[in-house]
Scaffold this active site. Structure first.
Site, PDB file in Angstrom:
ATOM      1  N   ARG A  17       0.996  -1.304   0.119  1.00 22.05           N
ATOM      2  CA  ARG A  17      -0.016  -0.009   0.014  1.00 22.05           C
ATOM      3  C   ARG A  17       0.816   1.285  -0.031  1.00 22.05           C
ATOM      4  NH1 ARG A  17      -3.090  -3.051   3.474  1.00 22.05           N
ATOM      5  NH2 ARG A  17      -4.879  -3.825   2.475  1.00 22.05           N
ATOM      6  N   LYS A  42       2.709  11.410 -11.566  1.00 21.19           N
ATOM      7  CA  LYS A  42       1.739  10.370 -12.369  1.00 21.19           C
ATOM      8  C   LYS A  42       2.676   9.146 -12.421  1.00 21.19           C
ATOM      9  CE  LYS A  42      -0.696  13.352 -15.718  1.00 21.19           C
ATOM     10  NZ  LYS A  42      -1.177  13.556 -16.870  1.00 21.19           N
ATOM     11  N   GLU A  76       9.688  18.846 -24.937  1.00 20.84           N
ATOM     12  CA  GLU A  76       9.158  19.082 -23.833  1.00 20.84           C
ATOM     13  C   GLU A  76       9.825  20.451 -23.197  1.00 20.84           C
ATOM     14  OE1 GLU A  76       6.519  17.704 -23.337  1.00 20.84           O
ATOM     15  OE2 GLU A  76       6.825  15.515 -24.383  1.00 20.84           O
ATOM     16  N   LYS A 115       7.693  22.668 -14.742  1.00 22.46           N
ATOM     17  CA  LYS A 115       6.787  21.656 -14.546  1.00 22.46           C
ATOM     18  C   LYS A 115       6.366  21.695 -13.312  1.00 22.46           C
ATOM     19  CE  LYS A 115       5.060  17.410 -15.320  1.00 22.46           C
ATOM     20  NZ  LYS A 115       4.773  16.256 -15.822  1.00 22.46           N
ATOM     21  N   GLU A 132      -4.941  17.294 -11.969  1.00 24.22           N
ATOM     22  CA  GLU A 132      -4.925  17.553 -13.477  1.00 24.22           C
ATOM     23  C   GLU A 132      -6.403  18.113 -13.534  1.00 24.22           C
ATOM     24  OE1 GLU A 132      -3.937  14.445 -16.132  1.00 24.22           O
ATOM     25  OE2 GLU A 132      -2.917  15.877 -17.461  1.00 24.22           O
ATOM     26  N   ARG A 162      -2.798  22.176 -15.496  1.00 28.16           N
ATOM     27  CA  ARG A 162      -1.983  21.108 -15.770  1.00 28.16           C
ATOM     28  C   ARG A 162      -2.218  20.902 -17.422  1.00 28.16           C
ATOM     29  NH1 ARG A 162       0.044  16.567 -11.862  1.00 28.16           N
ATOM     30  NH2 ARG A 162       1.053  15.102 -13.226  1.00 28.16           N
ATOM     31  N   ASN A 215      -0.261  19.936 -22.222  1.00 26.80           N
ATOM     32  CA  ASN A 215      -0.608  19.246 -23.245  1.00 26.80           C
ATOM     33  C   ASN A 215      -0.530  19.981 -24.531  1.00 26.80           C
ATOM     34  OD1 ASN A 215      -1.337  16.654 -23.073  1.00 26.80           O
ATOM     35  ND2 ASN A 215      -3.603  17.170 -23.524  1.00 26.80           N
ATOM     36  N   HIS A 257       0.461  18.373 -27.832  1.00 28.73           N
ATOM     37  CA  HIS A 257       0.137  17.205 -27.973  1.00 28.73           C
ATOM     38  C   HIS A 257      -1.050  16.331 -28.516  1.00 28.73           C
ATOM     39  CE1 HIS A 257       3.367  17.355 -25.063  1.00 28.73           C
ATOM     40  NE2 HIS A 257       3.284  16.060 -24.720  1.00 28.73           N
ATOM     41  N   HIS A 284      -0.146  13.606 -30.855  1.00 29.39           N
ATOM     42  CA  HIS A 284      -0.604  12.214 -30.412  1.00 29.39           C
ATOM     43  C   HIS A 284      -1.286  11.726 -31.727  1.00 29.39           C
ATOM     44  CE1 HIS A 284      -1.003  12.764 -25.609  1.00 29.39           C
ATOM     45  NE2 HIS A 284       0.230  12.570 -26.144  1.00 29.39           N
ATOM     46  N   HIS A 334       8.067  10.301 -29.663  1.00 27.18           N
ATOM     47  CA  HIS A 334       7.165  11.258 -29.046  1.00 27.18           C
ATOM     48  C   HIS A 334       7.546  12.730 -28.894  1.00 27.18           C
ATOM     49  CE1 HIS A 334       4.211  12.455 -26.089  1.00 27.18           C
ATOM     50  NE2 HIS A 334       5.004  13.275 -25.437  1.00 27.18           N
TER      51      HIS A 334
HETATM   52  P1  NAD Z   1      12.526   5.568 -21.740  1.00 26.19           P
HETATM   53  O1  NAD Z   1      12.605   5.501 -20.252  1.00 26.19           O
HETATM   54  O2  NAD Z   1      12.292   4.561 -22.652  1.00 26.19           O
HETATM   55  O3  NAD Z   1      14.238   6.039 -22.068  1.00 26.19           O
HETATM   56  C1  NAD Z   1      14.495   6.499 -23.286  1.00 26.19           C
HETATM   57  C2  NAD Z   1      15.532   5.339 -23.911  1.00 26.19           C
HETATM   58  O4  NAD Z   1      16.823   5.998 -23.303  1.00 26.19           O
HETATM   59  C3  NAD Z   1      15.560   4.154 -23.103  1.00 26.19           C
HETATM   60  O5  NAD Z   1      16.126   3.011 -24.132  1.00 26.19           O
HETATM   61  C4  NAD Z   1      16.584   4.076 -21.922  1.00 26.19           C
HETATM   62  O6  NAD Z   1      17.094   3.008 -21.819  1.00 26.19           O
HETATM   63  C5  NAD Z   1      17.683   5.178 -22.551  1.00 26.19           C
HETATM   64  N1  NAD Z   1      18.142   5.861 -21.401  1.00 26.19           N
HETATM   65  C6  NAD Z   1      17.585   6.515 -20.582  1.00 26.19           C
HETATM   66  N2  NAD Z   1      18.431   7.201 -19.597  1.00 26.19           N
HETATM   67  C7  NAD Z   1      19.558   7.099 -20.182  1.00 26.19           C
HETATM   68  C8  NAD Z   1      20.946   7.399 -20.284  1.00 26.19           C
HETATM   69  N3  NAD Z   1      21.239   8.503 -19.359  1.00 26.19           N
HETATM   70  N4  NAD Z   1      21.865   7.057 -20.903  1.00 26.19           N
HETATM   71  C9  NAD Z   1      21.813   5.976 -21.878  1.00 26.19           C
HETATM   72  N5  NAD Z   1      20.586   5.740 -22.184  1.00 26.19           N
HETATM   73  C10 NAD Z   1      19.466   6.091 -21.338  1.00 26.19           C
HETATM   74  O7  NAD Z   1      11.745   6.966 -22.275  1.00 26.19           O
HETATM   75  P2  NAD Z   1      11.669   8.379 -21.792  1.00 26.19           P
HETATM   76  O8  NAD Z   1      11.770   9.215 -23.373  1.00 26.19           O
HETATM   77  O9  NAD Z   1      12.623   8.676 -20.805  1.00 26.19           O
HETATM   78  O10 NAD Z   1      10.314   8.763 -21.311  1.00 26.19           O
HETATM   79  C11 NAD Z   1       9.104   8.304 -22.034  1.00 26.19           C
HETATM   80  C12 NAD Z   1       8.001   7.754 -21.216  1.00 26.19           C
HETATM   81  O11 NAD Z   1       7.667   8.598 -20.114  1.00 26.19           O
HETATM   82  C13 NAD Z   1       6.768   7.272 -21.975  1.00 26.19           C
HETATM   83  O12 NAD Z   1       6.086   6.035 -21.386  1.00 26.19           O
HETATM   84  C14 NAD Z   1       5.953   8.181 -21.376  1.00 26.19           C
HETATM   85  O13 NAD Z   1       4.518   7.870 -21.387  1.00 26.19           O
HETATM   86  C15 NAD Z   1       6.323   8.548 -19.935  1.00 26.19           C
HETATM   87  N6  NAD Z   1       5.888  10.068 -19.536  1.00 26.19           N
HETATM   88  C16 NAD Z   1       5.277  10.224 -18.205  1.00 26.19           C
HETATM   89  C17 NAD Z   1       5.050  11.263 -17.889  1.00 26.19           C
HETATM   90  C18 NAD Z   1       4.350  11.445 -16.322  1.00 26.19           C
HETATM   91  O14 NAD Z   1       4.070  12.415 -16.139  1.00 26.19           O
HETATM   92  N7  NAD Z   1       4.481  10.351 -15.745  1.00 26.19           N
HETATM   93  C19 NAD Z   1       5.244  12.455 -18.604  1.00 26.19           C
HETATM   94  C20 NAD Z   1       5.754  12.383 -19.975  1.00 26.19           C
HETATM   95  C21 NAD Z   1       6.236  11.176 -20.338  1.00 26.19           C
HETATM   96 ZN    ZN Z   2       4.833  14.779 -23.906  1.00 24.45          ZN
END
Ligand code: NAD
Ligand code: ZN
Length: 382
Positions: free
Chosen positions: A137, A159, A201, A243, A253, A257, A261, A264, A268, A281
Site C-alpha cells: 500500500r 503520475k 518538452e 513543470k 489535473e 496542468r 498538453n 500534444h 498524439h 514522441h
Molecule cells: P525511456 O525510459 O524508454 O528512455 C528512452 C531510452 O533511453 C531507453 O532506451 C533508455 O534505456 C535510455 N536511457 C535513459 N536514460 C539514459 C541515459 N542516461 N543514458 C543512456 N540511455 C538512457 O523513455 P523516456 O523518453 O525517458 O520517457 C518516455 C516515457 O515517459 C513514456 O512512457 C511516457 O508515457 C512517459 N511519460 C510520463 C510522464 C509522467 O508525467 N509520468 C510524462 C511524460 C512522459
Molecule cells: Zn509529452
C-alpha cells in the site's frame, strides 16, 4: 549547519545539495535536487530513509552505465542493495513487467520503510512509481531520472502507471516521491535522437510558461542540440522548475496542468497515424507545436507567435510526415483520450507564455494549420 557527504576521496567533501525546486501537496512537500548520483546515500539519510535495504529499479541500458556506481556507494554507506532490471522501452510499461517487479520486490523482503529508487527514463519512472504506490500500500519512492524527458517532465508531478492494450497510461495512480534528484551529467550518454526528442518538452515549457526562457533556448539551439554543458546545466533545472510550478497548482489535473498538453493533441494524432515508433514522441510534439502555433497565430495575429513558429522549425525531425492524410489526423484527434463529451480541446497561445484551452475552433482553420505545419518547411531526414 550544512551537511556534507564524502566523495570517493574522503578528504574532498561537498555540501549536501540544496533543492532548486519543490512541489507542495497538502501538508507534504517534496524537493527536487540537482546533484551527482553519488550524493544519493547522503540524500537518503537526510530524508530519514536510512533503512537497511534499498531496492533499485532500472532498465538494461541504464543499469550498464550507472547501476554499479550507485550500488557501490549505497553499499559503502552500509545499506543492502537489491535491484530489478527491466528491458528498455515502452513495452516494459506492462502488466507482465509489473508482476515481475512485484515478485522481485517481495522476494527481496521489502518492508514499508524500504525506499524504491527509480533509476532511468520515463518508462522506469512510470512503472516503478506505480509499483511503489501499490506495494504494501505504498513504499517510499525516489526518482532518479536519467533521460531528458524524465528530468524535465515525467519524474515531476506524481503520475505513475502502465499501458493497457486499449491505450497508453490507462492503469495508474498519482503517487508523489520523497524526492527527485537530477544528475544532469547522465543525459550525456542518451542516444542523440532521445536527447533531441526530449528538447520538445523543454521548448514546450518555455512556450507555455516563460517567454524569456523560450527565447534563450532558441537563441542557443545549437548548444542545446550539442548538449553543451553550461547551457544544459541551466536549462534542465529551469524546465524542471516550470513543470513543478504547474503541477503544484493542479496536482490532479483539473485545471492549468492541461497546458502541459500544448502540441500534444496534434502530436498524439501524428504518432498514431505515422505508426508508433516511426516518429518519437518528442518529434511528434515538435510537429504538434508547429500546428498549435500556426493556429494560435491565425487566431491572435501576434508577431511573436510567428517568430516562435519559425524558431522551432529549426529543430530536426528524423522522419517525414508530409504524406499523412490531414483527414486521417482530424479523425485521430477525435479519438484522443483527452476528448471531453466528443469535443476536442486545444491548448493554444494568446502570446508567448500565455496559454488557454478551447474547444471552439472552426475545423477549416485547423485543417489549414495542419497543411501549413506539415508542408511549409522541410523536415530533416536521416
Ligand atoms: P525511456 O525510459 O524508454 O528512455 C528512452 C531510452 O533511453 C531507453 O532506451 C533508455 O534505456 C535510455 N536511457 C535513459 N536514460 C539514459 C541515459 N542516461 N543514458 C543512456 N540511455 C538512457 O523513455 P523516456 O523518453 O525517458 O520517457 C518516455 C516515457 O515517459 C513514456 O512512457 C511516457 O508515457 C512517459 N511519460 C510520463 C510522464 C509522467 O508525467 N509520468 C510524462 C511524460 C512522459
Ligand atoms: Zn509529452
Amino acid at each position: 549547519m550544512p551537511r556534507y557527504f564524502f566523495d570517493t576521496n574522503p578528504f574532498q567533501m561537498e555540501a549536501l545539495p540544496e533543492p532548486f525546486a519543490s512541489v507542495t501537496h497538502g501538508q507534504q512537500q517534496y524537493p527536487i535536487y540537482k546533484a551527482r548520483l553519488r550524493a544519493i546515500p547522503s540524500l537518503l539519510d537526510a530524508h530519514g530513509l536510512d533503512g537497511s535495504t534499498t531496492f533499485i529499479v532500472t532498465d538494461e541500458n541504464v543499469a550498464e552505465l550507472y547501476l554499479p556506481g550507485i550500488q557501490h556507494d549505497l553499499e559503502a554507506s552500509g545499506r543492502r542493495v537489491r535491484y530489478h532490471i527491466v528491458p528498455p522501452g515502452e513495452k516494459s510499461k506492462s502488466f507482465s513487467e509489473l508482476q515481475k517487479l512485484y515478485n522481485a520486490a517481495l522476494e527481496t523482503g521489502i518492508d514499508r520503510q524500504t525506499p524504491l529508487l527509480a533509476l532511468g527514463g520515463g518508462v522506469v519512472g512510470d512503472l516503478a512509481g506505480f509499483a511503489a504506490a501499490t506495494l504494501l500500500r505504498g513504499i517510499p519512492l525516489i526518482h532518479l531520472p536519467t533521460s531528458l524527458i524524465a528530468q524535465v517532465d515525467s519524474s515531476i508531478g506524481g503520475k505513475t502507471g502502465i499501458n493497457h492494450k486499449q491505450g497508453k497510461n490507462l492503469i495508474g495512480s498519482f503517487y508523489q516521491p520523497e524526492f527527485v534528484c537530477l544528475d544532469i551529467t547522465t543525459v550525456n550518454t542518451l542516444p542523440l535522437r532521445e536527447w533531441t526528442s526530449g528538447l520538445a518538452e523543454v521548448v514546450k515549457h518555455g512556450l507555455i510558461a516563460d517567454a524569456r526562457f523560450f527565447d534563450k533556448i532558441v537563441r542557443h539551439s545549437g548548444d542545446m542540440l550539442s548538449r553543451e554543458t553550461t547551457s544544459i546545466e541551466e536549462v534542465i533545472p529551469r524546465a524542471a522548475s516550470i513543470k513543478a510550478g504547474i503541477v503544484e497548482r493542479d496536482l490532479h489535473e483539473h485545471g492549468v496542468r492541461a497546458h502541459l498538453n500544448f502540441g500534444h493533441t496534434f502530436g498524439h494524432a501524428l504518432e498514431k497515424e505515422c505508426g508508433y515508433g516511426t516518429l518519437t514522441h518528442g518529434e511528434a510534439v515538435f510537429l504538434g507545436m508547429r500546428v498549435a502555433l500556426h493556429l494560435s497565430h491565425k487566431l491572435h495575429e501576434k508577431q511573436e507567435l510567428k517568430l516562435a513558429l519559425d524558431a522551432i522549425t529549426d529543430f530536426p525531425i528524423n522522419a517525414d510526415p508530409s504524406s499523412v492524410s490531414v483527414e486521417a489526423l482530424m479523425r485521430a484527434m477525435k479519438r484522443d483520450k483527452k476528448v471531453k463529451q466528443g469535443r476536442v480541446h486545444y491548448v493554444l497561445l494568446k502570446g508567448l507564455g500565455d496559454p488557454y484551452v478551447t474547444a471552439d475552433i472552426d475545423p477549416a482553420v485547423i485543417r489549414e494549420s495542419w497543411y501549413e505545419a506539415l508542408n511549409s518547411s522541410p523536415v530533416s531526414l536521416q
